[in-house]
Design an enzyme around this catalytic site. Structure first.
Site, PDB file in Angstrom:
ATOM      1  N   GLU A  37      27.986  26.447   4.120  1.00  0.00           N
ATOM      2  CA  GLU A  37      28.944  25.722   4.939  1.00  0.00           C
ATOM      3  C   GLU A  37      29.636  26.790   5.791  1.00  0.00           C
ATOM      4  O   GLU A  37      30.166  27.750   5.232  1.00  0.00           O
ATOM      5  CB  GLU A  37      29.951  25.048   4.006  1.00  0.00           C
ATOM      6  N   ARG A 262      26.005  29.845 -11.130  1.00  0.00           N
ATOM      7  CA  ARG A 262      26.610  30.689 -10.096  1.00  0.00           C
ATOM      8  C   ARG A 262      26.757  32.112 -10.597  1.00  0.00           C
ATOM      9  O   ARG A 262      26.870  32.341 -11.800  1.00  0.00           O
ATOM     10  CB  ARG A 262      28.027  30.192  -9.777  1.00  0.00           C
ATOM     11  N   LYS A 272      35.464  30.731  -1.695  1.00  0.00           N
ATOM     12  CA  LYS A 272      35.866  30.942  -0.312  1.00  0.00           C
ATOM     13  C   LYS A 272      37.327  30.570  -0.093  1.00  0.00           C
ATOM     14  O   LYS A 272      37.997  31.162   0.740  1.00  0.00           O
ATOM     15  CB  LYS A 272      34.960  30.131   0.617  1.00  0.00           C
TER      16      LYS A 272
END
Ligand code: ATP
Ligand code: MG
Length: 565
Positions: A37, A262, A272
């Site tokens: 993104e 992850r 983020k």
């Protein structure tokens, strides 16, 4: 061409599964995508996903797309797109197609109409809070919206007018019509479209409705004929929804989603949202601050793509959550730079030494190997003069027995030169040591009988006359606790390490280093691996320490500090 890193990598469940599917003839080739993104810079966690996606495609004769998942225009920016492309290319990967979820907005809109026509989607005017409250819990079913059984023609008309801009933001949403009692909450009529008058960095003001991430993601994969949608574990619970959508839509292909855990690392943060806060609140100098776990930060600090890819191979791919020590990443960098970085001498905190039996005004040029194990890296000439600098830390007036550097009356070897003895210590009025007066042993030079004479310590040095003044930046962990984000009683920024950056303005480096090119690596002997910072200017060299050495005396130092001598 993609970076060669996978063939020697150990097997993991995704590779094993794809290999089996290929053997069964399920796919002609493997097509993957990396789907960021564009709302921030990439971090080391993204690198894990990038390496995995590109490696799987490369290994099984396929290709990888770079797809920007740009369905949330409020937080997305062109500069993030640019930085992501820079970072993926820097890691050594070439994507086949540069794609954008926003390129599929028209197709996705058509898919939404398709669902409406089959009574599988409806327009709901209830507000977000009401819809959330009706979702139920893990133990209780949800409540059906009063709009759920609206006639198809009415849904279609409302949705078309949503797109045409007939309603204000938030007035209504389009929802999938699945099952409000489904055990998986993601299947309880999730939102597919929202009205948001938000300027999009690519589609401008063409749209005032935007698809939800869940509606766009799987369909984008299908449109691109992605065979394996590799994603992190938090999307495992969304898979039934993605499967339902694929099942009910006229999509051109059926991707398989496989989840993996992850990457988490200690002493840093990876989300983020948190990284954005560090930047926006000025806790760091920017996204590329060398203390950040971003790829831009690691690059500036001196990390190499090879080291990062080797790290990603080493940590492997599993379904179990773990926290990888930051030191594992640093070890991979050390292993890489140890091979490729030429050696140089630099003094971070200079202490003047006068070689009393060295002629005044003369310069002697000494041959110094650029790499102790690799003669192919050649050698250089290092100037020696009567006045030199050594590291302040390499002298102790009252030294413990096992201190093998310089002490009054003690001997030490100067790297690439000879053995010196400390005859005299000169102090200022405050009792601080400002100069050492030493004599050197001529016979201890290389090629002479005393060359092999053993003294316990060897230290680095530079000529006071020829050395170049440089700024050196030393980095430590950004946070002072292993899991700054995991502390529920404090804000993670409260755990920032105040000692994470040390700037030394008065370091001295070997002459020649003032001409260093960007991304040229050096080992400054006994100090670590260094690269020029982008702030490096002719006449004002600035070096970053990428990583320290695993040197023998660091351990001794620790023992000294803890009194275990
Ligand atoms: P963040 O939580 O840091 O904001 P994100 O998942 O929202 O990350 P995206 O831009 O959506 O960021 O991520 C792009 C891809 O990178 C996704 O496929 C995601 O699963 C993967 N990814 C993100 N963070 C990690 C991580 N820590 N380890 C492995 N893969 C990751
Ligand atoms: Mg995301």
């Amino acid at each position: 061409m993609n970076a060669p890193d996978s063939s020697t990598a150990p097997a993991h469940f995704i590779r094993t599964r794809i290999a089996r599917e290929m053997a069964e003839g399920l796919h002609e080739q493997v097509v993957t995508r990396f789907p960021p993104e564009p709302n921030g810079y990439l971090h080391i966690g993204h690198a894990k996903s990038i390496v995995l996606n590109f490696a799987m495609a490369a290994e099984f004769d396929g290709y990888t797309n770079l797809r920007f998942d740009d369905t949330n225009p409020a937080r997305e920016e062109q500069r993030f797109i640019d930085s992501i492309k820079t970072d993926v290319a820097w890691l050594g990967y070439r994507w086949k197609n540069e794609c954008y979820a926003s390129d599929y907005f028209e197709i996705l809109y058509g898919y939404a109409l398709h669902l409406i026509d089959r009574e599988l989607a409806y327009v709901d005017e209830q507000d977000a809070d009401t819809i959330r409250a009706q979702r139920g819990t893990l133990t209780e079913p949800g409540t059906e919206s009063p709009r759920r059984n609206r006639p198809t023609a009415e849904n279609r008309d409302l949705f078309e007018r949503m797109r045409a801009g007939a309603f204000p933001d938030g007035a209504m949403v389009l929802r999938a019509r699945i099952d409000m009692a489904a055990p998986n909450i993601n299947l309880r009529d999730p939102v597919l479209y929202r009205i948001r008058r938000e300027h999009h960095h690519r589609t401008g003001d063409d749209w005032c409705i935007y698809p939800s991430y869940d509606f766009a993601h799987g369909q984008s994969d299908a449109i691109e004929h992605i065979t394996h949608s590799l994603c992190t574990l938090e999307f495992e619970d969304h898979r039934p929804l993605y499967d339902w959508l694929i099942e009910n839509l006229p999509v051109p292909s059926r991707p398989v989603q496989i989840e993996f855990s992850r990457l988490n690392m200690d002493f840093t943060v990876m989300s983020k949202r948190r990284l954005t806060r560090l930047v926006e609140e000025g806790h760091v100098a920017g996204w590329d601050d060398p203390r950040m776990p971003t790829l831009a930060g690691l690059r500036r600090r001196g990390f190499t793509p090879d080291a990062i890819r080797a790290f990603c191979s080493e940590i492997g791919v599993t379904k179990s959550e773990s926290i990888i020590p930051f030191g594992v990443l640093e070890r991979n960098l050390r292993d890489d730079l140890n091979v490729r970085a030429p050696r140089r001498m630099a003094v971070l905190k200079p202490l003047k030494v006068v070689l009393t039996n060295f002629p005044e005004g003369e310069t002697e040029w000494l041959e110094a190997a650029n790499h102790p194990q690799n003669p192919e890296m050649g050698s250089r000439q290092v100037p020696l003069t009567r006045e030199i600098f050594i590291e302040q830390d390499d002298f102790l007036e009252e030294a413990p027995r096992k201190f093998f550097r310089l002490k009054p009356g003690g001997e030490v070897r100067l790297r690439n030169a000879f053995i010196i003895r400390c005859d005299d210590v000169v102090k200022n009025d405050h009792g601080e040591v400002i100069e050492l007066r030493c004599s050197f042993d001529e016979t201890s030079r290389s090629g002479l009988p005393g060359a092999d004479r053993k003294v316990k310590g060897t230290i680095h040095w530079v000529s006071a006359e020829h050395a170049v003044t440089a700024e050196v930046r030393l980095y430590d962990r950004l946070f002072d606790v292993p899991d700054p984000g995991g502390d529920k009683t404090a804000d993670f920024v409260d755990h920032l390490n105040p000692q994470s950056l040390e700037i030394l303005q008065n370091a001295r480096v070997e002459p020649g280093l003032e001409h260093t090119r960007s991304h040229e690596f050096f080992q400054f002997e006994r100090l670590g691996y260094f690269v020029p910072d982008p702030d490096f200017r002719p006449g004002r060299p600035v070096f970053n320490r990428a990583v320290t050495l695993r040197d023998t005396w660091a351990r001794l130092e620790a023992q000294l500090a803890s009194g275990r001598t």
